[in-house]
Scaffold this motif. Structure first.
Motif, PDB file in Angstrom:
ATOM      1  N   ASP A   1       0.824  -1.215   0.000  1.00  0.00           N
ATOM      2  CA  ASP A   1       0.000   0.000   0.000  1.00  0.00           C
ATOM      3  C   ASP A   1       0.860   1.268   0.000  1.00  0.00           C
ATOM      4  O   ASP A   1       0.455   2.297  -0.544  1.00  0.00           O
TER       5      ASP A   1
ATOM      6  N   HIS B   1      -9.068  -0.537   1.999  1.00  0.00           N
ATOM      7  CA  HIS B   1      -8.822  -1.978   1.969  1.00  0.00           C
ATOM      8  C   HIS B   1      -9.484  -2.675   3.157  1.00  0.00           C
ATOM      9  O   HIS B   1      -9.924  -3.824   3.044  1.00  0.00           O
TER      10      HIS B   1
ATOM     11  N   CYS C   1     -11.877  -5.761   2.403  1.00  0.00           N
ATOM     12  CA  CYS C   1     -11.548  -7.068   2.990  1.00  0.00           C
ATOM     13  C   CYS C   1     -12.582  -7.538   4.007  1.00  0.00           C
ATOM     14  O   CYS C   1     -12.546  -8.691   4.438  1.00  0.00           O
TER      15      CYS C   1
ATOM     16  N   ALA D   1      -5.343  -5.358  -1.626  1.00  0.00           N
ATOM     17  CA  ALA D   1      -6.604  -5.898  -1.106  1.00  0.00           C
ATOM     18  C   ALA D   1      -6.506  -7.405  -0.899  1.00  0.00           C
ATOM     19  O   ALA D   1      -6.944  -7.942   0.130  1.00  0.00           O
TER      20      ALA D   1
END
Length: 524
Positions: A149, A186, A190, A351
């Motif tokens: 990220d 994310h 998730c 992700a």
């Protein structure tokens, strides 16, 4: 309704009924095997073989990972660092993948690596082996989420710089803010239901492969005659590391492929959400590593051909040198077009890795190995997903992201993730070829008599890589330029060691059975 229509309806119903029975039968076998391993089924098995392969492949994000780490090869060998600095690690990682595939096939559980270590270790040392492997894996998983990220944030800042013709260069603080926004998004993705995550992976793999092929073709075609010679593309060596020894400098290029070729243990960690996990998990591991290593090498060869000057490229003002490569070859519009897809690839890679890391946290907490385990092992009833574990991962990734204010942020995060993950990969493999030689009950995929030689190569390679990644990027270093992987890994090691000595050795017994009934072995 005529007889023909009724017949068709009955036939369609019969086909659907047979299909449902097949799925139920597979799930029954999977759940029986899981119960035999000591766990009750808490997830919905909604990952198919194709989706499991897509998940394992997507988590490595070829084109985005190479775009993130191109500087490692450029600094450590130039053209040689790019091409052969990828090929050599890619070859040896396949030995690790083969050994892991065998273990995942035999013991398909989300607990994964630390469970494998517990079962392969001598009974007396099983809890300690499990403890070490689990903490190493969680360290690597969280560091990998953060590093993916963080580079996604750098890609966004690179696009802004190019789009503004260099007038807008975002600060490190702004980059960290983008990182936090990505981590938050994310966390939301998730936390979605398993069926949603499974379907998304097909989209992930299409974007991933499509963008990689587009990058290879566009670089080779648009560059025209402005390419270096084949000899230079494959053999021109430049040492820009600060290390005097050229051999050592070249080996530092291995950091890039080792960071890219991580996360394929995800196939094991989602095995409790996979139909036919004993077969699907090993196939996904091998397909993911093989495809990533091959396509990645082709992309780096294409990139090597279009770099006329390594020194000039390293001097770019853009956060990521690969952005400059595309800018030089494709121009501003072409670069921004393909770069936007690369950002998407890196985003979905993050992700996928977030899902993987959350499953590791859930599994370790299920065995009461984490502080606050009762929170992290909770499954949200509506989505059947460990949402608390997801946010555990995102929160710690945000804390690790503070390293983004260091000059060597990516080196440190990449090193920590590789050391943590590959230590957890090699521990059960080492135990498999030593104390566990006669303990493994083969699954659908087995190495047979080749398990020991393949495992020996795998463990030897990981030992070398782990030692190498603890060294700083240059021969002399400063606090700003040091390799903070030592600090990250060392801090977790000290915490895990002190916890074990003072407390955990009294109550942590390794994987904990949460099924009471005795399950007879069922033949598949």
């Amino acid at each position: 309704m005529d007889d023909h229509s009724k017949s068709e309806k009955r036939a369609g119903g019969d086909v659907q009924s047979v299909s449902e029975k097949v799925h139920i039968s597979v799930w029954d076998v999977d759940n029986a095997k899981l119960a035999e391993l000591g766990y009750k089924s808490e997830f919905k098995r909604e990952f198919s073989l194709l989706e499991t392969c897509a998940f394992s492949f997507s988590i490595m994000g070829i084109v985005a990972s190479i775009s993130s780490t191109l500087s490692f090869g450029l600094v450590s060998g130039g053209h040689v660092g790019l091409v052969w600095g990828w090929f050599i690690p890619g070859f040896f990682v396949m030995f690790v993948a083969l050994s892991m595939a065998e273990l995942a096939s035999s013991m398909p559980t989300s607990a994964g690596l630390y469970y494998f270590s517990a079962k392969m270790a001598p009974e007396k040392y099983a809890p300690l082996a499990s403890w070490i492997t689990g903490w190493a894996n969680i360290t690597g998983q969280v560091a990998l989420v953060c590093s993916i990220d963080f580079t996604c944030a750098q890609m966004i800042t690179t696009a802004i710089a190019v789009g503004s013709d260099g007038e807008t260069i975002l600060s490190l603080g702004a980059t960290y803010g983008i990182l936090l926004a990505i981590l938050f998004s994310h966390g939301v993705v998730c936390s979605a239901a398993t069926r949603v995550l499974a379907r998304l992976n097909i989209f992930y793999v299409i974007v991933n492969v499509g963008t990689t092929l587009a990058a290879i073709i566009s670089l080779l075609v648009v560059s025209g005659d402005n390419k270096v010679s084949t000899k230079d593309a494959f053999t021109l060596f430049e040492n820009n590391t600060g290390w005097i020894n050229n051999g050592w400098a070249f080996m530092l290029a291995f950091t890039a492929p080792m960071w890219t070729l991580t996360g394929y243990d995800s196939a094991a960690h989602i095995s409790e959400e996979t139909a036919g996990a004993g077969r699907a998990a090993p196939i996904a591991i091998l397909v993911g590593v093989g495809a990533t290593a091959s396509l990645g090498w082709l992309l780096l060869i294409a990139t090597s051909f279009v770099i006329p000057s390594v020194g000039d490229l390293l001097g770019t003002s853009l956060p990521l040198p690969m952005g400059q490569v595309f800018l030089d070859v494709l121009g501003k519009r072409g670069m921004l077009a393909i770069w936007s897809f690369i950002i998407v690839v890196q985003y979905v890679t993050g992700a996928a890795q977030g899902v993987d890391a959350s499953r590791v946290v859930f599994a370790f907490a299920r065995d009461n190995a984490l502080p606050g385990s009762r929170w992290w092992k909770k499954i949200t009833p509506h989505t059947a997903v460990p949402v608390n574990a997801v946010w555990f991962v995102m929160a710690w990734s945000g804390i690790l992201g503070l390293l983004g204010f260091s000059v060597t942020a990516l080196t440190s995060l990449a090193g920590a993730s590789v050391i943590g993950l590959y230590t957890s990969y090699s521990a059960p493999i080492f135990l498999r070829i030593t104390s566990g030689r006669n303990k493994l009950e083969p699954g659908p995929f087995t190495l047979g008599r080749w398990s020991t030689p393949i495992g020996t190569v795998a463990v030897s390679w990981v030992t070398f890589i782990t030692i190498m990644l603890l060294f700083p990027p240059g021969q002399t270093t400063t606090p700003d330029e040091m390799n903070y992987a030592v600090l990250i890994v060392g801090s977790v090691f000290i915490f895990a060691t002190v916890s074990w000595v003072t407390s955990a050795h009294k109550w942590f017994n390794g994987p904990v059975r949460n099924v009471d009934e005795t399950v007879e072995r069922r033949s598949t």
